[in-house]
Design a protein around this motif. Structure first.
Motif, PDB file in Angstrom:
ATOM      1  N   HIS A  91       0.852  -1.185   0.000  1.00  0.00           N
ATOM      2  CA  HIS A  91       0.000   0.000   0.000  1.00  0.00           C
ATOM      3  C   HIS A  91       0.894   1.244   0.000  1.00  0.00           C
ATOM      4  O   HIS A  91       1.971   1.202  -0.579  1.00  0.00           O
ATOM      5  CB  HIS A  91      -0.943  -0.097   1.212  1.00  0.00           C
ATOM      6  N   ASP A  92       0.489   2.319   0.650  1.00  0.00           N
ATOM      7  CA  ASP A  92       1.221   3.586   0.551  1.00  0.00           C
ATOM      8  C   ASP A  92       2.668   3.460   1.033  1.00  0.00           C
ATOM      9  O   ASP A  92       2.943   2.854   2.064  1.00  0.00           O
ATOM     10  CB  ASP A  92       0.507   4.659   1.388  1.00  0.00           C
ATOM     11  N   PHE A  93       3.574   4.075   0.273  1.00  0.00           N
ATOM     12  CA  PHE A  93       4.996   4.061   0.653  1.00  0.00           C
ATOM     13  C   PHE A  93       5.681   5.350   0.216  1.00  0.00           C
ATOM     14  O   PHE A  93       5.185   6.055  -0.667  1.00  0.00           O
ATOM     15  CB  PHE A  93       5.718   2.834   0.055  1.00  0.00           C
ATOM     16  N   ALA A  94       6.816   5.621   0.865  1.00  0.00           N
ATOM     17  CA  ALA A  94       7.607   6.807   0.523  1.00  0.00           C
ATOM     18  C   ALA A  94       9.030   6.371   0.227  1.00  0.00           C
ATOM     19  O   ALA A  94       9.571   5.507   0.916  1.00  0.00           O
ATOM     20  CB  ALA A  94       7.594   7.797   1.680  1.00  0.00           C
ATOM     21  N   CYS A  95       9.616   6.953  -0.817  1.00  0.00           N
ATOM     22  CA  CYS A  95      11.017   6.695  -1.153  1.00  0.00           C
ATOM     23  C   CYS A  95      11.849   7.892  -0.721  1.00  0.00           C
ATOM     24  O   CYS A  95      11.516   9.045  -1.061  1.00  0.00           O
ATOM     25  CB  CYS A  95      11.185   6.493  -2.657  1.00  0.00           C
TER      26      CYS A  95
END
Lengths: 252, 252
Positions: free
Chosen positions: B132-136
């Motif tokens: 689901h939602d992720f940040a790089c």
């Protein structure tokens, strides 16, 4: 392990030219292919021919995973197809949860085959909107409370991430995108560019760059992906550019 | 436009089986191929044979882009190669900035060819860490102030994103990862899983899942990518699973 493998395969954006040889090999090896009909339509037809094809509707992901696991258990190499990458808002997680719930983790070999995710397909068509740190957020509240989604969006905007919006708007959820854009306007200047890509690398592809202040949400649907720039992003000709910082480096 | 195209090509993680046909076709068409030596080493040798190859060292990205633009201007189809996807911590942005600075946007056709990014390659090997939602977030402060990086990491952890850490540690920057992990421990329980993938889909590939509390940062280098789970992520056999919410949905 005595059972056939279960592949969870990323098709990429949909054009066969974006399908990796690894994904093609997995589909070639599979005797059974399961997927949402739209994704089966994106699968090269020669890879489906002569195989058992399990097609289920949208939101029937659990049935689809269960049927794929059954097929693998019955000794048939099986592929679950996803558009984009199987790990990004797709079925890798549910496949693993299904194997766990049925105590099959040691019996069915799972192979996740990565693909070009929608965010990279859209970014390529927009030029260079991501470049540096970015956050992916789905506006679908089917499985995540809307409050959690809002909290993530606000945090990502405030910390100046480029924000990639998956599942921005559907007929059943026409209102959330407006709220998300209103939130973006709190943290970004009116001219902040918003990239809109529809049907990337598919027939009917649409790519456009808009100012946040003027963005018309009515043109957005479930086949669209939105990229909201960070504080340094700008429109550049037909492109959306988020500079990496080289210019600042030179100036300092 | 009278000039040859400039392709910015994503090689994917490095295995030729992960190179899309579209990327292969662009490299095939190119008469000149420019890249950091490590990425040229990942390029199938048959696609380099008989061509002008421009190899520059790490951190010489500006030279590399300038040379590629010069080659395209001289009428030779040219490809800049990047590992992973060209839009994620790679050269799509700098290529566009270079064309802008030299007022060549209308003269040199730019084609960004997407690839499987490192985050998706690593996620596939770990099972389903993203879902689901992720940040790089990149920990490299060469082009971004460390304060900005810290602020982004804190915001992403606090808002319960799965956090993907690019460029986690190098010989010249051995300290930031420790600070980043300390920050993660403020927002995640000690058992929160951290996936470590080194050389995904390359010879010497290493994949492991650790508890945040015990994570040994000394094994991390610039060929590594880290994925820190969200509050619901857990280790599951050899895998890292971030459930999508289906289980909660059933319970509620």
């Amino acid at each position: 392990m005595n059972n056939a493998p279960l592949y969870v395969v990323g098709l990429g954006p949909g054009d066969a030219r974006c399908l990796t040889p690894q994904a093609r090999a997995a589909l070639d090896r599979a005797q059974c292919i399961a997927g949402y009909q739209l994704y089966l339509d994106l699968t090269p037809p020669e890879l489906l021919r002569g195989k058992t094809v399990i097609s289920t509707g949208m939101r029937h992901e659990e049935e689809r995973c269960a049927a794929a696991v059954d097929a693998a258990l019955a000794g048939r190499p099986t592929a679950l197809v996803c558009s984009g990458d199987p790990g990004v808002y797709a079925l890798a997680g549910l496949a693993l949860e299904t194997l766990e719930a049925r105590d099959l983790l040691d019996r069915v070999p799972l192979n996740v085959v990565p693909g070009v995710p929608a965010v990279c397909a859209a970014a390529a068509l927009l030029g260079a909107p991501l470049t540096h740190d970015f956050a992916c957020i789905s506006l679908s509240d089917l499985l995540t409370p809307w409050e959690t989604i809002q909290r993530r969006l606000s945090a990502a905007l405030e910390a100046d991430f480029v924000c990639v919006i998956y599942n921005p708007r559907s007929k059943g959820r026409p209102y959330q995108l407006g709220q998300a854009l209103a939130e973006a306007r709190r943290f970004r200047r009116p001219g902040c560019p918003v990239g809109l890509v529809r049907k990337a690398f598919r027939p009917g592809q649409e790519v456009s760059v808009h100012a946040l202040a003027d963005f018309d949400e009515s043109r957005v649907d479930m086949l669209s992906l939105l990229i909201i720039g960070n504080s340094e992003s700008r429109a550049l000709g037909p492109y959306l550019l988020t500079p990496r910082g080289y210019a600042n480096k030179k100036r300092s």
